[in-house]
Motif scaffolding. Structure first.
Motif, PDB file in Angstrom:
ATOM      1  N   THR A  38       0.851  -1.181   0.000  1.00 14.76           N
ATOM      2  CA  THR A  38       0.000   0.000   0.000  1.00 14.76           C
ATOM      3  C   THR A  38       0.889   1.235   0.000  1.00 14.76           C
ATOM      4  N   ALA A  42      -0.578   7.576  -0.089  1.00  8.89           N
ATOM      5  CA  ALA A  42      -1.857   7.368  -0.779  1.00  8.89           C
ATOM      6  C   ALA A  42      -2.713   8.626  -0.803  1.00  8.89           C
ATOM      7  N   ILE A  68      -7.939   4.070  -2.998  1.00 11.00           N
ATOM      8  CA  ILE A  68      -6.867   3.162  -2.599  1.00 11.00           C
ATOM      9  C   ILE A  68      -7.261   2.566  -1.253  1.00 11.00           C
ATOM     10  N   ARG A  69      -7.162   1.239  -1.154  1.00 14.83           N
ATOM     11  CA  ARG A  69      -7.487   0.604   0.118  1.00 14.83           C
ATOM     12  C   ARG A  69      -6.592  -0.614   0.355  1.00 14.83           C
ATOM     13  N   THR A  70      -6.381  -0.916   1.624  1.00 14.57           N
ATOM     14  CA  THR A  70      -5.636  -2.108   2.014  1.00 14.57           C
ATOM     15  C   THR A  70      -6.642  -3.188   2.363  1.00 14.57           C
ATOM     16  N   ARG A  78      -2.791  -6.794   1.146  1.00 14.32           N
ATOM     17  CA  ARG A  78      -2.480  -6.331  -0.207  1.00 14.32           C
ATOM     18  C   ARG A  78      -3.206  -5.016  -0.429  1.00 14.32           C
ATOM     19  N   CYS A  79      -2.863  -4.353  -1.512  1.00 15.98           N
ATOM     20  CA  CYS A  79      -3.450  -3.060  -1.824  1.00 15.98           C
ATOM     21  C   CYS A  79      -4.297  -3.173  -3.089  1.00 15.98           C
TER      22      CYS A  79
END
Length: 128
Positions: A38, A42, A68-70, A78-79
């Motif tokens: 990530t 961001a 954008i998120r984890t 993961r991203c």
């Protein structure tokens, strides 16, 4: 000033290949780019950033970043980067291969093409 990401696009040689692939890959679902890490910056990418795509040795296009998120935790994290359906062509810029992704500042990003000046040109000629 937005911050961008640059990432290789494996399996596509031209922007047209990428557009056709996108039309057939999971129609109706959002366009999501999966990465392992990530981005720590961001928030800067969400302020008008894009993912510049390297196709066959050159930066040729960019889809804007929407989110954008984890996903997951620990070693399974993961991203996911949500991308706009729109693909903006940029001035062809040579770029060597690399692993993963890199940040790209707005000052180093190639400019958008105002017209399809290179649309009919063969990819080799456009890169030159």
């Amino acid at each position: 000033m937005p911050l961008h990401m640059i990432k290789l696009c494996v399996g596509c040689d031209t922007v047209e290949d990428l557009v056709e692939w996108r039309k057939t890959w999971r129609p109706g679902e959002s366009w999501t780019l999966h990465t392992r890490q990530t981005p720590k910056r961001a928030a800067e990418m969400l302020d008008g950033g894009s993912v510049y795509r390297v196709l066959n040795g050159g930066i040729l296009c960019r889809p804007p970043v929407l989110g954008i998120r984890t996903v997951g935790e620990g070693p399974n994290a993961r991203c996911e980067v949500d991308l706009a359906e729109e693909i903006v062509r940029v001035a062809p810029t040579p770029r060597r291969a690399f692993q993963g992704w890199r940040y790209l500042t707005a000052a180093d990003a190639p400019p958008d093409l105002e017209t399809d000046a290179f649309a009919d040109a063969p990819p080799e000629l456009a890169r030159q």
